[in-house]
Design an enzyme around this catalytic site. Sequence first.
Site, mmCIF file in Angstrom:
data_model
loop_
_atom_site.group_PDB
_atom_site.id
_atom_site.type_symbol
_atom_site.label_atom_id
_atom_site.label_comp_id
_atom_site.label_asym_id
_atom_site.label_seq_id
_atom_site.Cartn_x
_atom_site.Cartn_y
_atom_site.Cartn_z
ATOM 1 N N LYS A 124 40.388 38.074 25.457
ATOM 2 C CA LYS A 124 41.005 38.234 26.778
ATOM 3 C C LYS A 124 42.316 38.982 26.544
ATOM 4 C CE LYS A 124 41.635 35.475 30.967
ATOM 5 N NZ LYS A 124 40.815 36.240 31.898
HETATM 6 N N1 PPE Z 1 35.237 38.069 33.252
HETATM 7 C C1 PPE Z 1 36.478 38.590 33.323
HETATM 8 C C2 PPE Z 1 36.647 40.038 33.060
HETATM 9 C C3 PPE Z 1 37.555 37.761 33.648
HETATM 10 O O1 PPE Z 1 38.781 38.290 33.700
HETATM 11 C C4 PPE Z 1 37.342 36.398 33.918
HETATM 12 C C5 PPE Z 1 38.489 35.499 34.291
HETATM 13 C C6 PPE Z 1 36.023 35.890 33.834
HETATM 14 C C7 PPE Z 1 35.004 36.758 33.495
HETATM 15 C C8 PPE Z 1 35.710 34.434 34.039
HETATM 16 O O2 PPE Z 1 36.186 33.659 32.952
HETATM 17 P P1 PPE Z 1 36.603 32.115 33.133
HETATM 18 O O3 PPE Z 1 37.844 32.092 33.949
HETATM 19 O O4 PPE Z 1 36.797 31.625 31.742
HETATM 20 O O5 PPE Z 1 35.471 31.438 33.817
HETATM 21 N N2 PPE Z 1 39.537 36.140 34.995
HETATM 22 C C9 PPE Z 1 40.861 35.550 35.008
HETATM 23 C C10 PPE Z 1 41.931 36.525 35.471
HETATM 24 C C11 PPE Z 1 41.924 36.918 36.900
HETATM 25 C C12 PPE Z 1 43.152 37.741 37.266
HETATM 26 O O6 PPE Z 1 43.100 38.462 38.281
HETATM 27 O O7 PPE Z 1 44.179 37.638 36.571
HETATM 28 C C13 PPE Z 1 40.876 34.247 35.799
HETATM 29 O O8 PPE Z 1 39.974 33.996 36.591
HETATM 30 O O9 PPE Z 1 41.818 33.473 35.594
#
Ligand code: PPE
Length: 309
Positions: free
Chosen positions: A161
């Site tokens: 991330k």
């Molecule tokens: N894909 C991406 C690219 C992504 O950024 C997130 C979370 C997910 C999948 C889902 O992952 P999880 O939260 O572990 O279920 N995106 C984060 C950032 C959003 C933002 O705008 O900043 C979040 O949801 O916290």
Amino acid sequence: MANLEPTPYIWFDGKLVPWNEAQVHVLTHALHYGTGYFEGIRAYACADGTSAVFRLKEHMQRLVNSAKILNLPCPYSVDELCKATIETLVVNKMKTAYIRPLSFVGYGALGVHPGENPMHTIIAAWAWGAYLGAEALDLGVRVKTSSFNRMHPNTHMGKAKASGNYVNSVLAKMEAVQDGYDEGIMLDTNGYVSEATGENIFIVRGSLIKTTPLTSILEGINRASIITIAKDLGYEVVETQFTRDEVYCADEVFFTGTAAEVTPVREYDNRMIGEGKAGKITKVLQNAFFDVVQGNNKKYAEWLAPYSF
Ligand code: PPE
């Protein structure tokens, strides 16, 4: 659009610093080269008056994994990061919160190589409501295929991330919003559905639930949670590649993510999905998810890090 309402303190390299004093130099390496890695975590108020952070340990483990992928140091252990998160929520008296841990390469030398520059770590928390708008959780969102592909694992490694990875998401998100949609779905470099700019994607056909394999996506913690909850409720869930036209013909489509929680998709590339509203199985899973995060389902108690003040 502003979502940053200041809270009293931000945890910064082990100290609680007043919000306005949590600052860095403009020549910070990460600001120039994206050399940081972060998490997004939510804490929810529970019915008994306490609160709980959802899957705190798993998020901090992913933060440590991001450091490993990027070959950057992580100055703190998973346990230290978990403790610091609870400390931040308690000192800010936050019963619900969106939590943002970030480690980044600081000020020292400039030039691509991070060299001996110090690593810094912050944990901030603020109130963040429904990510894709207040009505999205009930009515669903309108999305389009992005003209930007999700990056190939050998360009940026999407399991990290990493701050720099998010330029891909920013481009796709701005394009979708400028074109009048709520969100963009990116395809991988082979043309299969990958993920949205900040969410993983699920489709439902009959009683079969599909989600994309881990090849080109962030290993979403809510994705994993929904797979477990759905299987426990008796649904068949498979992790497999699928194409955009399979999504067009799905009965239901939904996103998962920390910020987005479980958000139904009602329209994709100008085609109505199912009946153009939150699907039945999506609703079952969304309700189950909110029950779990608010501590109403003891079966998943180990996913919660409780705290109170
Ligand atoms: N894909 C991406 C690219 C992504 O950024 C997130 C979370 C997910 C999948 C889902 O992952 P999880 O939260 O572990 O279920 N995106 C984060 C950032 C959003 C933002 O705008 O900043 C979040 O949801 O916290």
